[in-house]
Each structure stands twice: as C-alpha cells, then as structure tokens.
Design a protein around this motif. Sequence first.
Motif, PDB file in Angstrom:
ATOM      1  N   THR A 151     -20.071  45.122 -29.346  1.00  0.00           N
ATOM      2  CA  THR A 151     -19.119  44.315 -28.584  1.00  0.00           C
ATOM      3  C   THR A 151     -17.747  44.442 -29.232  1.00  0.00           C
ATOM      4  O   THR A 151     -17.600  45.028 -30.309  1.00  0.00           O
ATOM      5  CB  THR A 151     -19.530  42.824 -28.571  1.00  0.00           C
ATOM      6  N   ASN A 152     -16.768  43.846 -28.606  1.00  0.00           N
ATOM      7  CA  ASN A 152     -15.423  43.819 -29.188  1.00  0.00           C
ATOM      8  C   ASN A 152     -15.353  42.937 -30.426  1.00  0.00           C
ATOM      9  O   ASN A 152     -14.336  42.935 -31.135  1.00  0.00           O
ATOM     10  CB  ASN A 152     -14.416  43.321 -28.148  1.00  0.00           C
ATOM     11  N   LEU A 153     -16.426  42.182 -30.678  1.00  0.00           N
ATOM     12  CA  LEU A 153     -16.478  41.309 -31.841  1.00  0.00           C
ATOM     13  C   LEU A 153     -17.438  41.853 -32.902  1.00  0.00           C
ATOM     14  O   LEU A 153     -17.766  41.144 -33.863  1.00  0.00           O
ATOM     15  CB  LEU A 153     -16.923  39.899 -31.428  1.00  0.00           C
ATOM     16  N   GLY A 154     -17.878  43.079 -32.739  1.00  0.00           N
ATOM     17  CA  GLY A 154     -18.818  43.662 -33.684  1.00  0.00           C
ATOM     18  C   GLY A 154     -20.200  43.803 -33.075  1.00  0.00           C
ATOM     19  O   GLY A 154     -20.411  43.599 -31.879  1.00  0.00           O
ATOM     20  N   ARG A 155     -21.174  44.138 -33.933  1.00  0.00           N
ATOM     21  CA  ARG A 155     -22.544  44.334 -33.481  1.00  0.00           C
ATOM     22  C   ARG A 155     -23.285  42.994 -33.569  1.00  0.00           C
ATOM     23  O   ARG A 155     -23.436  42.420 -34.651  1.00  0.00           O
ATOM     24  CB  ARG A 155     -23.234  45.404 -34.334  1.00  0.00           C
ATOM     25  N   ILE A 156     -23.731  42.510 -32.397  1.00  0.00           N
ATOM     26  CA  ILE A 156     -24.283  41.163 -32.288  1.00  0.00           C
ATOM     27  C   ILE A 156     -25.725  41.230 -31.798  1.00  0.00           C
ATOM     28  O   ILE A 156     -26.046  41.948 -30.860  1.00  0.00           O
ATOM     29  CB  ILE A 156     -23.431  40.301 -31.338  1.00  0.00           C
ATOM     30  N   GLY A 157     -26.597  40.444 -32.443  1.00  0.00           N
ATOM     31  CA  GLY A 157     -28.000  40.367 -32.054  1.00  0.00           C
ATOM     32  C   GLY A 157     -28.462  38.931 -31.937  1.00  0.00           C
ATOM     33  O   GLY A 157     -27.767  37.987 -32.356  1.00  0.00           O
ATOM     34  N   GLN A 158     -29.656  38.743 -31.389  1.00  0.00           N
ATOM     35  CA  GLN A 158     -30.185  37.407 -31.141  1.00  0.00           C
ATOM     36  C   GLN A 158     -31.689  37.386 -31.412  1.00  0.00           C
ATOM     37  O   GLN A 158     -32.404  38.327 -31.070  1.00  0.00           O
ATOM     38  CB  GLN A 158     -29.956  37.004 -29.675  1.00  0.00           C
ATOM     39  N   LEU A 159     -32.166  36.287 -31.980  1.00  0.00           N
ATOM     40  CA  LEU A 159     -33.588  35.963 -32.064  1.00  0.00           C
ATOM     41  C   LEU A 159     -33.724  34.461 -31.841  1.00  0.00           C
ATOM     42  O   LEU A 159     -32.757  33.705 -32.002  1.00  0.00           O
ATOM     43  CB  LEU A 159     -34.179  36.341 -33.423  1.00  0.00           C
ATOM     44  N   ALA A 160     -34.936  34.033 -31.501  1.00  0.00           N
ATOM     45  CA  ALA A 160     -35.154  32.619 -31.193  1.00  0.00           C
ATOM     46  C   ALA A 160     -36.182  32.003 -32.139  1.00  0.00           C
ATOM     47  O   ALA A 160     -37.263  32.555 -32.350  1.00  0.00           O
ATOM     48  CB  ALA A 160     -35.633  32.458 -29.750  1.00  0.00           C
ATOM     49  N   CYS A 161     -35.800  30.869 -32.724  1.00  0.00           N
ATOM     50  CA  CYS A 161     -36.708  29.980 -33.426  1.00  0.00           C
ATOM     51  C   CYS A 161     -37.569  30.715 -34.455  1.00  0.00           C
ATOM     52  O   CYS A 161     -37.038  31.352 -35.357  1.00  0.00           O
ATOM     53  CB  CYS A 161     -37.569  29.251 -32.392  1.00  0.00           C
ATOM     54  N   TRP A 162     -38.896  30.651 -34.319  1.00  0.00           N
ATOM     55  CA  TRP A 162     -39.766  31.193 -35.353  1.00  0.00           C
ATOM     56  C   TRP A 162     -39.881  32.712 -35.332  1.00  0.00           C
ATOM     57  O   TRP A 162     -40.658  33.289 -36.097  1.00  0.00           O
ATOM     58  CB  TRP A 162     -41.140  30.532 -35.284  1.00  0.00           C
ATOM     59  N   GLU A 163     -39.114  33.390 -34.493  1.00  0.00           N
ATOM     60  CA  GLU A 163     -38.966  34.830 -34.674  1.00  0.00           C
ATOM     61  C   GLU A 163     -38.330  35.115 -36.031  1.00  0.00           C
ATOM     62  O   GLU A 163     -38.465  36.217 -36.566  1.00  0.00           O
ATOM     63  CB  GLU A 163     -38.111  35.436 -33.562  1.00  0.00           C
ATOM     64  N   HIS A 164     -37.675  34.111 -36.589  1.00  0.00           N
ATOM     65  CA  HIS A 164     -37.070  34.257 -37.913  1.00  0.00           C
ATOM     66  C   HIS A 164     -38.100  34.135 -39.035  1.00  0.00           C
ATOM     67  O   HIS A 164     -37.756  34.200 -40.203  1.00  0.00           O
ATOM     68  CB  HIS A 164     -35.943  33.235 -38.079  1.00  0.00           C
ATOM     69  N   PHE A 165     -39.367  33.963 -38.656  1.00  0.00           N
ATOM     70  CA  PHE A 165     -40.466  33.996 -39.619  1.00  0.00           C
ATOM     71  C   PHE A 165     -41.236  35.311 -39.523  1.00  0.00           C
ATOM     72  O   PHE A 165     -42.260  35.468 -40.195  1.00  0.00           O
ATOM     73  CB  PHE A 165     -41.437  32.837 -39.364  1.00  0.00           C
ATOM     74  N   GLN A 166     -40.799  36.222 -38.677  1.00  0.00           N
ATOM     75  CA  GLN A 166     -41.504  37.491 -38.474  1.00  0.00           C
ATOM     76  C   GLN A 166     -40.760  38.598 -39.230  1.00  0.00           C
ATOM     77  O   GLN A 166     -39.732  39.108 -38.755  1.00  0.00           O
ATOM     78  CB  GLN A 166     -41.571  37.822 -36.976  1.00  0.00           C
ATOM     79  N   PRO A 167     -41.253  39.004 -40.403  1.00  0.00           N
ATOM     80  CA  PRO A 167     -40.520  39.962 -41.240  1.00  0.00           C
ATOM     81  C   PRO A 167     -40.209  41.287 -40.548  1.00  0.00           C
ATOM     82  O   PRO A 167     -39.105  41.816 -40.697  1.00  0.00           O
ATOM     83  CB  PRO A 167     -41.464  40.171 -42.433  1.00  0.00           C
ATOM     84  N   LEU A 168     -41.134  41.811 -39.760  1.00  0.00           N
ATOM     85  CA  LEU A 168     -40.895  43.111 -39.142  1.00  0.00           C
ATOM     86  C   LEU A 168     -39.855  43.016 -38.028  1.00  0.00           C
ATOM     87  O   LEU A 168     -39.041  43.927 -37.849  1.00  0.00           O
ATOM     88  CB  LEU A 168     -42.207  43.687 -38.609  1.00  0.00           C
ATOM     89  N   SER A 169     -39.874  41.920 -37.271  1.00  0.00           N
ATOM     90  CA  SER A 169     -38.863  41.734 -36.227  1.00  0.00           C
ATOM     91  C   SER A 169     -37.478  41.624 -36.841  1.00  0.00           C
ATOM     92  O   SER A 169     -36.503  42.197 -36.340  1.00  0.00           O
ATOM     93  CB  SER A 169     -39.174  40.492 -35.389  1.00  0.00           C
ATOM     94  N   LYS A 170     -37.374  40.881 -37.940  1.00  0.00           N
ATOM     95  CA  LYS A 170     -36.089  40.753 -38.620  1.00  0.00           C
ATOM     96  C   LYS A 170     -35.618  42.111 -39.138  1.00  0.00           C
ATOM     97  O   LYS A 170     -34.447  42.471 -38.993  1.00  0.00           O
ATOM     98  CB  LYS A 170     -36.201  39.755 -39.775  1.00  0.00           C
ATOM     99  N   TYR A 171     -36.537  42.843 -39.712  1.00  0.00           N
ATOM    100  CA  TYR A 171     -36.171  44.140 -40.285  1.00  0.00           C
ATOM    101  C   TYR A 171     -35.677  45.098 -39.199  1.00  0.00           C
ATOM    102  O   TYR A 171     -34.740  45.875 -39.426  1.00  0.00           O
ATOM    103  CB  TYR A 171     -37.367  44.749 -41.014  1.00  0.00           C
ATOM    104  N   ALA A 172     -36.288  45.011 -38.020  1.00  0.00           N
ATOM    105  CA  ALA A 172     -35.846  45.844 -36.901  1.00  0.00           C
ATOM    106  C   ALA A 172     -34.401  45.541 -36.527  1.00  0.00           C
ATOM    107  O   ALA A 172     -33.639  46.438 -36.144  1.00  0.00           O
ATOM    108  CB  ALA A 172     -36.752  45.630 -35.696  1.00  0.00           C
ATOM    109  N   MET A 173     -34.001  44.288 -36.661  1.00  0.00           N
ATOM    110  CA  MET A 173     -32.627  43.904 -36.364  1.00  0.00           C
ATOM    111  C   MET A 173     -31.685  44.349 -37.474  1.00  0.00           C
ATOM    112  O   MET A 173     -30.607  44.903 -37.212  1.00  0.00           O
ATOM    113  CB  MET A 173     -32.547  42.390 -36.176  1.00  0.00           C
ATOM    114  N   TYR A 174     -32.089  44.152 -38.724  1.00  0.00           N
ATOM    115  CA  TYR A 174     -31.252  44.581 -39.845  1.00  0.00           C
ATOM    116  C   TYR A 174     -30.943  46.072 -39.760  1.00  0.00           C
ATOM    117  O   TYR A 174     -29.835  46.516 -40.085  1.00  0.00           O
ATOM    118  CB  TYR A 174     -31.952  44.318 -41.179  1.00  0.00           C
ATOM    119  N   ALA A 175     -31.953  46.845 -39.337  1.00  0.00           N
ATOM    120  CA  ALA A 175     -31.820  48.303 -39.312  1.00  0.00           C
ATOM    121  C   ALA A 175     -30.797  48.780 -38.279  1.00  0.00           C
ATOM    122  O   ALA A 175     -30.403  49.947 -38.295  1.00  0.00           O
ATOM    123  CB  ALA A 175     -33.174  48.948 -39.032  1.00  0.00           C
ATOM    124  N   GLN A 176     -30.376  47.880 -37.383  1.00  0.00           N
ATOM    125  CA  GLN A 176     -29.392  48.241 -36.361  1.00  0.00           C
ATOM    126  C   GLN A 176     -27.976  47.833 -36.760  1.00  0.00           C
ATOM    127  O   GLN A 176     -27.092  47.738 -35.918  1.00  0.00           O
ATOM    128  CB  GLN A 176     -29.782  47.600 -35.023  1.00  0.00           C
TER     129      GLN A 176
END
Length: 342
Positions: A151-176
């Motif tokens: 975006t014009n404000l940088g690279r932006i991502g989203q997750l909801a609630c306890w998706e922040h307890f899922q290590p692999l989902s988080k890592y997939a976001m970090y890798a982007q």
Amino acid sequence: MTTQYKVAAVQAAPCFLDLDAGVEKAIRYIEEAATNGASLVAFGETWLPGYPNYIWLGTVAWQMQFVGRYFDNSIVAGSEHEKKLSEACSKNNIQLSIGVSEREGGSLYIAQWHFDENGKVINRRRKLKPTHVERTVFGEGDGSDLNVVDTNLGRIGQLACWEHFQPLSKYAMYAQNEQVHIAAWPNLALYEGTAYALGHQVNNGATRQYAVEGGCFVLGPCALVTKEIQDMVCQGDEEKEKLCPVGGGYTAIYAPDGSEIGERVPQDQEGIVYADIDLHMIGYAKAAADPAGHYAKRDCTRLLINRKKQRPVLNFDDAPNWDVASDDAPHDQAGSVREAAE
C-alpha cells in the motif's frame, strides 16, 4: 511510499445485531480518525455486526434465538453496506481495516477487509480456524488468507484474535516483509477472572510479542461490552452476566521493539488510540533479529504454504484433469492412476 504517519485503533462497542447502525457508527469513527490526522484506522474482530458472545454463554438450543438475526446482519461483499464504507475511505483519504462477519451464501466467516485511501478493497481475508465454539458459527479460511499487501503506507497484513497463537501462520506473515500488522480482537471481557488465557494480559501479550517477533508495528483494536449488549446476550441471568461483564476493551499499539506507543483508552470506555509511526524503525529492529531472514535457520526448519483458494464447488472447465471412466481418480500424462499402478 509514506514512511511516517499517524495510525488509529478504534475501541468501541459494536451496534450488536444491527448492521445498518454499525456501518454508520464505523463511518463516524473513520471521519473522526481522519480529522485527527490518521492515515490508517482499524477496528476489531467481527465489529460488524459485533462478536457473538452468546456462543460462550449457554446451550446450543438457547443460542438458536440469535442465529437468524446474526446471519441477517452479517455483511455481504459488494453490498451497499460495503459501498458506504468505501465512500467514507475515499472522502476522508484514509485506509481502513475492519473486522466483519462476512456472509457468503448460507455460511458466515470471521473476515477482515482492508480498504485503501481510494475506497478500493485491496485485501479480503478470513480467519483460518475459528477458535473453539466459534466453529459452531463460522467457516474456515485457507492459505490464500495469509496475505500481506503493498500500500502507499507500506506492507500491511491482518490476523484475527487467536491466530496470533499459531506460530506457522505468524511466520507466514513475517516472511512477507510485513511492516504494519492489524491484530483484531473482539472484546476481552468474556470469562474475566475465570479463564486467564482469554484475558487481556495474555492476549495483549500476544499482540506485543507479534510486534517484537515480526519486527513490525502492530495495531491491536479491541471492542468492548456495554450494559446494553450484556442485557441482550445475558437476558438478566446473573450467572451469564458474571461470564460476560461490561468492559473488556484493551486496545493497544506496539512498535517493532515491543514498546507500547499511543495513549490507551480506559477498558470500559469508547475512544481511539492514536500513534505516530516511522517505518524506518523496522530496520533497527530487524538488524538484531529477522526471523524469516538473516536470523532464520533454513537448513533446519522451513515453512510450506498452500496459497491456493479452496472452493467446495468447481466448474468442470476449472477442475483438475479427472478420469471419469476410472472412478473419477486423477491421472497424469501417462494415464489414469489405475493404469499407472498396473
């Protein structure tokens, strides 16, 4: 790309089971955030039409009284409700991340929609795995929902609630190379004092951990329970009211080093948390540890992601190459699976 700007995380009670009123209230907060100089405003999980607290409070039979109203007030992609949100973004030159109960056909999904400053939806994602009893209401997302957008404000991502307890989902976001993350929460009032894992200490901790682990800015918008919502879902039952107290808004914003930025709103009050961010801070944070970059140990561990959109129904022309003559088994260039086995 803008690297220094103001962000806004909304802490407000939803207009529970009233999509029309909820959209109008969201627009008021969008306008307020823009008036105060914010370039990005974020709302919590299923803010439209509100998080279904009732699923945690009673039997399935008791919950059925809410099912029809919740379904009818869940938002549909491309609807007039979406157009109103889109117009609010374009009129106020602001990006929007909003958590919604998205209705498609006969199913509901915990979704997050991201509008750019021109009002265009640039990301429409669904929670991969609804948590616990949420699975009695909502369907699942898939790998295409692990998405970070430019975006014009940088690279932006989203997750909801306890998706922040899922290590692999988080890592997939970090890798982007995520620079700004929206961690959407419903309210943190449920089971207060009886289930520590559902409380603000743990869940705000997960938001903060995401920031320092991913080396990114994190907005953690969180709704709250009002007396009106409590009365609707508890119906005067004192035992249910103990499990669903008023309050539970613990909105916070964190910097890439894990420090909290912005002034919090009291947990039982509505308002907006603002923070000024500078994307150049990310370079300093990741110089020490970039978990998907120089700090990764790729000879030991790697992540495999299936990004294909999973659909229950395919048109024949879009489907894989099926051999109808051999029990619909898929086949390769050499022939059917059965022939290859022979």
